[in-house]
Design a protein around this motif. Structure first.
Motif, PDB file in Angstrom:
ATOM      1  N   GLU A   1      -6.793  -3.298  -9.631  1.00  0.00           N
ATOM      2  CA  GLU A   1      -6.925  -1.953  -9.077  1.00  0.00           C
ATOM      3  C   GLU A   1      -5.844  -0.993  -9.572  1.00  0.00           C
ATOM      4  OE1 GLU A   1      -9.070  -3.202  -4.831  1.00  0.00           O
ATOM      5  OE2 GLU A   1      -6.960  -2.573  -4.850  1.00  0.00           O
TER       6      GLU A   1
ATOM      7  N   ARG B   1       0.832  -1.210   0.000  1.00  0.00           N
ATOM      8  CA  ARG B   1       0.000   0.000   0.000  1.00  0.00           C
ATOM      9  C   ARG B   1       0.864   1.257   0.000  1.00  0.00           C
ATOM     10  NH1 ARG B   1      -3.826   0.907   5.083  1.00  0.00           N
ATOM     11  NH2 ARG B   1      -1.749   0.967   6.049  1.00  0.00           N
TER      12      ARG B   1
ATOM     13  N   THR C   1      -6.099  -9.145  -6.989  1.00  0.00           N
ATOM     14  CA  THR C   1      -6.962  -7.985  -6.740  1.00  0.00           C
ATOM     15  C   THR C   1      -6.254  -6.685  -7.113  1.00  0.00           C
ATOM     16  OG1 THR C   1      -8.096  -9.152  -4.963  1.00  0.00           O
ATOM     17  CG2 THR C   1      -8.258  -6.743  -4.971  1.00  0.00           C
ATOM     18  N   TRP C   2      -5.017  -6.541  -6.652  1.00  0.00           N
ATOM     19  CA  TRP C   2      -4.274  -5.299  -6.903  1.00  0.00           C
ATOM     20  C   TRP C   2      -3.900  -5.152  -8.379  1.00  0.00           C
ATOM     21  CZ3 TRP C   2      -0.567  -6.257  -2.185  1.00  0.00           C
ATOM     22  CH2 TRP C   2      -1.318  -6.095  -1.004  1.00  0.00           C
TER      23      TRP C   2
END
Length: 303
Positions: free
Chosen positions: A172, A122, A168-169
């Protein structure tokens, strides 16, 4: 693979696989931030890289909390001006069977592996998006996360979650030009050296300097930490700019693409399924060819 001008961070890189990743990235031209909880290991790793003409800085921190992740990323920006690659490798083991595993055993492993991957990725993604020039997130998983492994409830769960986060990332972060992949490494480390089928062969190789035998490098896909590091360099490079959302295995002479979970067999019943209807058709229908589970036990060839 030319990584000149790139800046990478590698968590848990004071020794073992993480150190091999950091050294490989530096050898390809990247400036590297080495991270570990052991100050001496960090100092030694940084010295090893810089003595070979590479660029490196060190951060002593336990991965898991947001503050540590942001400190690692901030160090990369302060020392080298930017961040292009983040390799989330830090990890610990607390192996026990389910009925003996404590809350602390579970939480400690999940904090470092799963939460540590989340917080570091992140922080890196925030910086990479601000820069606007894309980037690479390389998340380190394990065969245990793909298949399960005896005594590793905490580790297998965390490593499986890491692959799910990579998928998932990848979605995104696609618009920002940031690729996200999971690496599934197998190498002769302090952990694998304890496996009975591997231990004597690895010990003999270390004692004599002889290469590991073909059955180990090919059949088991197990080699040196340097064998694995080449995949990290590739994924950090422009050659891998269109590779994202994948789980990629490497070890010894073997390079593999792991399949994503998918429906294997399907059956339909008008109005839905009762428990009796499921039971009547399971063994001859959907469940006729059940999936295997667990990492297959290694088998040394008979002499």
């Amino acid at each position: 693979m030319d990584l000149q001008g790139k800046v990478a961070v590698v968590t848990g890189s004071g020794r073992g696989l993480g150190l091999a990743y950091a050294q490989a990235l530096a050898a390809a031209g990247a400036a590297v931030v080495v991270n570990d909880i052991d100050p001496e290991a960090v100092h030694t790793a940084v010295d090893a890289i810089t003595s070979q003409g590479g660029k490196a800085a060190g951060v002593v921190a336990a991965v898991g909390d947001t503050a540590a992740a942001e400190h690692i990323v901030e160090t990369a920006v302060r020392e080298f001006g930017r961040l292009d690659v983040c390799v989330t490798n830090a990890g610990i083991l607390r192996d026990r069977v389910l009925w003996k595993m404590t809350d602390d055993d579970f939480d400690a492993v999940v904090k470092v592996h799963l939460r540590g991957t989340f917080t570091c990725a992140r922080a890196a993604a925030v910086r990479m998006r601000e820069q606007g020039t894309g980037g690479r997130l390389v998340l380190i998983s394990s065969p245990a996360g793909q298949r399960g492994n005896f005594g590793q409830t905490n580790y297998a769960a965390a490593k499986a979650g890491i692959v799910a986060m990579a998928r998932t990332w990848a979605m995104e972060l696609a618009r920002a030009g940031i690729t996200v992949n999971a690496v599934v490494p197998v190498a002769a480390t302090e952990m694998t050296k304890t496996i009975p089928a591997f231990a004597p062969v690895i010990a003999d190789s270390e004692r004599t300097g002889a290469p590991l035998p073909d059955w180990l490098r090919k059949d088991e896909g197990l080699g040196t930490v340097e064998d694995v590091a080449s995949l990290i360099t590739f994924l950090a490079s422009e050659a891998a700019k269109d590779v994202t959302g994948q789980a990629i295995g490497i070890g010894g002479d073997r390079l593999a693409l792991w399949a994503h979970p998918k429906e294997k067999s399907v059956a339909f019943a008008d109005g839905g399924w009762s428990a009796d209807a499921i039971g009547a058709q399971w063994h001859s229908g959907v469940g006729a060819d059940p999936e295997t589970y667990g990492i297959p036990a290694p088998q040394a060839p008979e002499v």
